[in-house]
Design an enzyme around this catalytic site. Structure first.
Site, PDB file in Angstrom:
ATOM      1  N   HIS A  37       0.840  -1.210   0.000  1.00 30.48           N
ATOM      2  CA  HIS A  37       0.000   0.000   0.000  1.00 30.48           C
ATOM      3  C   HIS A  37       0.874   1.260   0.000  1.00 30.48           C
ATOM      4  O   HIS A  37       0.563   2.244  -0.672  1.00 30.48           O
ATOM      5  CB  HIS A  37      -0.867   0.053   1.259  1.00 30.48           C
ATOM      6  CG  HIS A  37      -1.839  -1.068   1.388  1.00 30.48           C
ATOM      7  ND1 HIS A  37      -1.718  -2.052   2.342  1.00 30.48           N
ATOM      8  CD2 HIS A  37      -2.966  -1.357   0.692  1.00 30.48           C
ATOM      9  CE1 HIS A  37      -2.733  -2.904   2.241  1.00 30.48           C
ATOM     10  NE2 HIS A  37      -3.499  -2.510   1.231  1.00 30.48           N
ATOM     11  N   GLN A 153      -9.216  -7.089 -10.286  1.00 27.40           N
ATOM     12  CA  GLN A 153      -9.873  -5.890  -9.752  1.00 27.40           C
ATOM     13  C   GLN A 153      -9.522  -4.661 -10.593  1.00 27.40           C
ATOM     14  O   GLN A 153     -10.382  -3.856 -10.942  1.00 27.40           O
ATOM     15  CB  GLN A 153      -9.445  -5.674  -8.300  1.00 27.40           C
ATOM     16  CG  GLN A 153      -9.832  -4.330  -7.712  1.00 27.40           C
ATOM     17  CD  GLN A 153      -9.611  -4.266  -6.220  1.00 27.40           C
ATOM     18  OE1 GLN A 153     -10.430  -4.735  -5.461  1.00 27.40           O
ATOM     19  NE2 GLN A 153      -8.497  -3.692  -5.782  1.00 27.40           N
TER      20      GLN A 153
END
Ligand code: PAF
Length: 279
Positions: A37, A153
């Site tokens: 992240h 995704q």
């Protein structure tokens, strides 16, 4: 660093940033942040003046038998990491700020989302698309950064953005791996040391496929069988080992180097891991 918990407050702040001429980058996350992240936040920071990170464990993308309740949550730590990495704002809405109790509107992508993860988890991408579209409406980012770890995704979100004319650039950021090859994932927290050791078979299977393609192998079936054998030998049962067109995720029999992706998902008891590579 600012923090927000309602769409209205975040929207007002982002609108003010835009009036100042600042380009906004959005990094949507479900928290429990790790180096993967943080790499997305850094990429957004390189490209944009203002970076917003959302931290929201989105209930609508979990099926009733999935790990919504158990999903790791580390809010205070996430806020520290966002601040250290240069985020300008963090959005931490409670579920009731995101969804009205009687919410009845969904965004459903009907092609790329149907296979692979979508076949195993039929309501997953509907939840992802809906929450991501809501975040886009609130922030109105110029750029949104997603990790390649969730390859399908990103492909689904790109379709949604294209099909709904959402004015945002989608950046797919490279997978961040531990030095031994395991792709970073918040769900790695579920792995015992023994599971973690055998989980290296995923990245090993993908590396072997890349090497085989570099050596001239083009048969998807051959690559799939080799990867399935590697996973099974390590005690992981494949849900799928797919060789697909890198954009549409349609299965292809012959690898076209540079335009092909290999995606895999496998299970061991209640554990489930995914990984992928471009070929
Ligand atoms: O990849 C994730 O963490 C989630 O699916 C996302 C994009 C933040 C939507 O909830």
């Amino acid at each position: 660093m600012e923090t927000f918990t309602t769409p209205a407050d975040l929207h007002a702040w982002c609108a003010a940033q835009k009036r100042l001429g600042r380009a906004i980058g959005l990094v949507p996350t479900m928290g429990s942040l790790h180096e993967g992240h943080l790499s997305l936040i850094r990429l957004a920071k390189e490209r944009c003046d203002t970076v917003v990170v959302s931290v929201f464990v989105n209930p609508t993308q979990f099926a009733p038998d999935e790990d919504y309740a158990a999903y790791p949550r580390h809010e205070a730590r996430d806020l520290d990491l966002c601040a250290q990495t240069g985020a300008d704002a963090v959005y931490l809405p409670p579920p009731e700020a995101m969804y009205a109790e009687d919410a009845s509107t969904w965004i459903t992508e009907t092609l790329v989302s149907r296979t692979l993860e979508g076949a195993q988890r039929p309501t997953h991408f509907r939840g992802v698309c809906t929450v991501v579209a809501k975040l886009f409406n609130t922030v109105q980012p110029d750029l949104a950064v997603f990790g390649q770890k969730d390859y399908q995704q990103v492909a689904v979100i790109r379709r949604m953005v294209r099909d709904l004319d959402i004015p945002v650039e989608i950046l797919r950021a490279p997978i961040v791996r531990d030095p031994d090859g395991l792709a970073k994932s918040s769900r790695n927290a579920y792995l015992t040391p023994e599971d973690r050791a055998t989980a290296l078979s995923l990245s090993q299977a993908l590396r072997a496929a890349r090497q085989a393609v570099a050596a001239g192998e083009r048969s998807a079936a051959t690559l799939q069988t080799a990867a399935q054998n590697t996973l099974r030998a390590a005690g992981w049962e494949p849900d799928y080992v797919a060789i697909v067109d890198a954009e549409t995720l349609t299965p292809i029999p012959t690898v076209l180097p540079g335009a092909t992706a290999m995606l895999l998902a496998c299970r061991k008891g209640r554990l489930r891991l995914i990984d992928n590579t471009l070929l």
